[in-house]
Write a protein that holds these residues in place. Structure first.
Motif, PDB file in Angstrom:
ATOM      1  N   LYS A   1      -6.621   4.355  -6.437  1.00 16.57           N
ATOM      2  CA  LYS A   1      -7.860   4.928  -5.903  1.00 16.57           C
ATOM      3  C   LYS A   1      -7.631   6.362  -5.453  1.00 16.57           C
ATOM      4  CE  LYS A   1      -9.255   0.596  -5.998  1.00 16.57           C
ATOM      5  NZ  LYS A   1     -10.020   0.125  -7.174  1.00 16.57           N
ATOM      6  N   ARG A   2      -8.664   7.167  -5.595  1.00 17.07           N
ATOM      7  CA  ARG A   2      -8.648   8.511  -5.017  1.00 17.07           C
ATOM      8  C   ARG A   2      -9.601   8.487  -3.822  1.00 17.07           C
ATOM      9  NH1 ARG A   2      -7.191  13.317  -7.389  1.00 17.07           N
ATOM     10  NH2 ARG A   2      -7.419  12.550  -9.517  1.00 17.07           N
TER      11      ARG A   2
ATOM     12  N   THR B   1      -1.880  -1.311  -3.850  1.00 17.27           N
ATOM     13  CA  THR B   1      -2.849  -0.227  -3.982  1.00 17.27           C
ATOM     14  C   THR B   1      -2.142   1.102  -3.787  1.00 17.27           C
ATOM     15  OG1 THR B   1      -4.615  -1.624  -3.095  1.00 17.27           O
ATOM     16  CG2 THR B   1      -5.006   0.735  -3.110  1.00 17.27           C
ATOM     17  N   ILE B   2      -2.426   2.044  -4.676  1.00 21.29           N
ATOM     18  CA  ILE B   2      -1.903   3.406  -4.575  1.00 21.29           C
ATOM     19  C   ILE B   2      -3.100   4.314  -4.278  1.00 21.29           C
ATOM     20  CG2 ILE B   2      -0.708   5.286  -5.760  1.00 21.29           C
ATOM     21  CD1 ILE B   2       0.573   3.046  -7.547  1.00 21.29           C
ATOM     22  N   VAL B   3      -3.027   5.035  -3.161  1.00 16.30           N
ATOM     23  CA  VAL B   3      -4.140   5.877  -2.721  1.00 16.30           C
ATOM     24  C   VAL B   3      -3.752   7.343  -2.902  1.00 16.30           C
ATOM     25  CG1 VAL B   3      -5.715   6.445  -0.840  1.00 16.30           C
ATOM     26  CG2 VAL B   3      -4.769   4.127  -1.018  1.00 16.30           C
ATOM     27  N   LEU B   4      -4.570   8.076  -3.658  1.00 10.94           N
ATOM     28  CA  LEU B   4      -4.311   9.476  -3.968  1.00 10.94           C
ATOM     29  C   LEU B   4      -5.286  10.381  -3.208  1.00 10.94           C
ATOM     30  CD1 LEU B   4      -4.207   9.028  -7.831  1.00 10.94           C
ATOM     31  CD2 LEU B   4      -2.208   9.244  -6.350  1.00 10.94           C
ATOM     32  N   PRO B   5      -4.813  11.542  -2.726  1.00 15.11           N
ATOM     33  CA  PRO B   5      -5.736  12.507  -2.114  1.00 15.11           C
ATOM     34  C   PRO B   5      -6.517  13.247  -3.198  1.00 15.11           C
ATOM     35  CG  PRO B   5      -3.502  13.375  -2.081  1.00 15.11           C
ATOM     36  CD  PRO B   5      -3.411  11.991  -2.645  1.00 15.11           C
ATOM     37  N   PRO B   6      -7.581  13.956  -2.817  1.00 13.04           N
ATOM     38  CA  PRO B   6      -8.462  14.586  -3.808  1.00 13.04           C
ATOM     39  C   PRO B   6      -7.780  15.589  -4.731  1.00 13.04           C
ATOM     40  CG  PRO B   6      -9.507  14.550  -1.650  1.00 13.04           C
ATOM     41  CD  PRO B   6      -8.097  14.108  -1.442  1.00 13.04           C
ATOM     42  N   GLU B   7      -6.811  16.362  -4.214  1.00 14.74           N
ATOM     43  CA  GLU B   7      -6.270  17.471  -5.010  1.00 14.74           C
ATOM     44  C   GLU B   7      -5.172  17.069  -5.995  1.00 14.74           C
ATOM     45  OE1 GLU B   7      -3.692  16.982  -1.509  1.00 14.74           O
ATOM     46  OE2 GLU B   7      -5.863  17.137  -1.735  1.00 14.74           O
TER      47      GLU B   7
ATOM     48  N   VAL C   1       0.855  -1.186   0.000  1.00 17.21           N
ATOM     49  CA  VAL C   1       0.000   0.000   0.000  1.00 17.21           C
ATOM     50  C   VAL C   1       0.895   1.241   0.000  1.00 17.21           C
ATOM     51  CG1 VAL C   1      -1.714   1.357   1.253  1.00 17.21           C
ATOM     52  CG2 VAL C   1      -1.862  -1.143   1.269  1.00 17.21           C
ATOM     53  N   VAL C   2       0.620   2.155  -0.915  1.00 17.10           N
ATOM     54  CA  VAL C   2       1.266   3.465  -0.939  1.00 17.10           C
ATOM     55  C   VAL C   2       0.148   4.492  -0.789  1.00 17.10           C
ATOM     56  CG1 VAL C   2       2.603   5.117  -2.292  1.00 17.10           C
ATOM     57  CG2 VAL C   2       3.169   2.675  -2.381  1.00 17.10           C
TER      58      VAL C   2
END
Length: 200
Positions: free
Chosen positions: A192-193, A143-149, A118-119
């Motif tokens: 994912k965002r 899984t790579i998790v991105l913030p909204p901005e 997980v990143v």
């Protein structure tokens, strides 16, 4: 003896000077620290963060930190970005995790072989305006998790496996861009965002 009028004029001129990428990143890190310490609520933090990335002058950036305890400390202005060193994350029959506050390098390589990883970039400190992530999964999952901005560009491929090619939502003007490349073979690279969770 210095002339106060000249000093005021010079300060006003400096305030309206164009801010650099380094200046925006420094303010983003200061805001993240304030949020971590509980001095900014989540919604206020995200609002200021979006404005920081879109700011074009020092005056705009200074307004975003004016009420914070470290406001008296003037960040180093201008100059080149100093990205964190390139990093390799391996999951060989095991796993890797990057969560919370950590320095995102401008190049990150992740490799999962019969493992998972997980990143999570939602609470991370970006050290450059462009980040390359090379993600590889062979009979593994990550899984790579991105913030909204954050802005994102994806070019990856799944062979008898999955590699997310699209992410819901748009990033913000001026925010860092994450470029994700790689492939999966009998594995999966999920992108994912997600919104941030309020601090408890």
């Amino acid at each position: 003896m210095s002339n106060p009028a000249h000093s005021d004029a010079r300060k006003a001129r400096d305030d309206f000077s164009r801010a650099s990428d380094t200046d925006r990143i420094q303010i983003a890190q200061l805001l993240a620290y304030a949020a971590e310490q509980g001095r900014l609520q989540l919604t206020d933090y995200e609002d200021r963060l979006t404005k920081a990335y879109a700011a074009t002058t020092y005056q705009e950036l200074d307004r975003l930190r004016a009420d914070l305890p470290d406001a008296a400390l003037i960040p180093r202005r201008g100059g080149e970005c100093n990205p964190a060193p390139s990093t390799l994350l391996l999951a060989l029959l095991t796993g890797f995790e990057r969560r919370g506050r950590w320095n995102v390098p401008n190049k990150l390589t992740t490799f999962a072989l019969w493992g998972n990883g997980v990143v999570d970039l939602r609470y991370a400190d970006f050290t450059s305006t462009e980040v390359e992530i090379h993600a590889y999964s062979i009979m593994g999952m990550q899984t790579i998790v991105l913030p909204p901005e954050i802005n994102v560009e994806i070019r990856g491929r799944g062979v008898m496996g999955g590699f997310d090619r699209e992410v819901a939502g748009e990033g913000s003007r001026g925010a860092p861009t994450v470029k994700i490349r790689g492939f999966s073979f009998w594995g999966d690279v999920g992108i994912k965002r997600k919104t941030r969770n309020p601090r408890k």
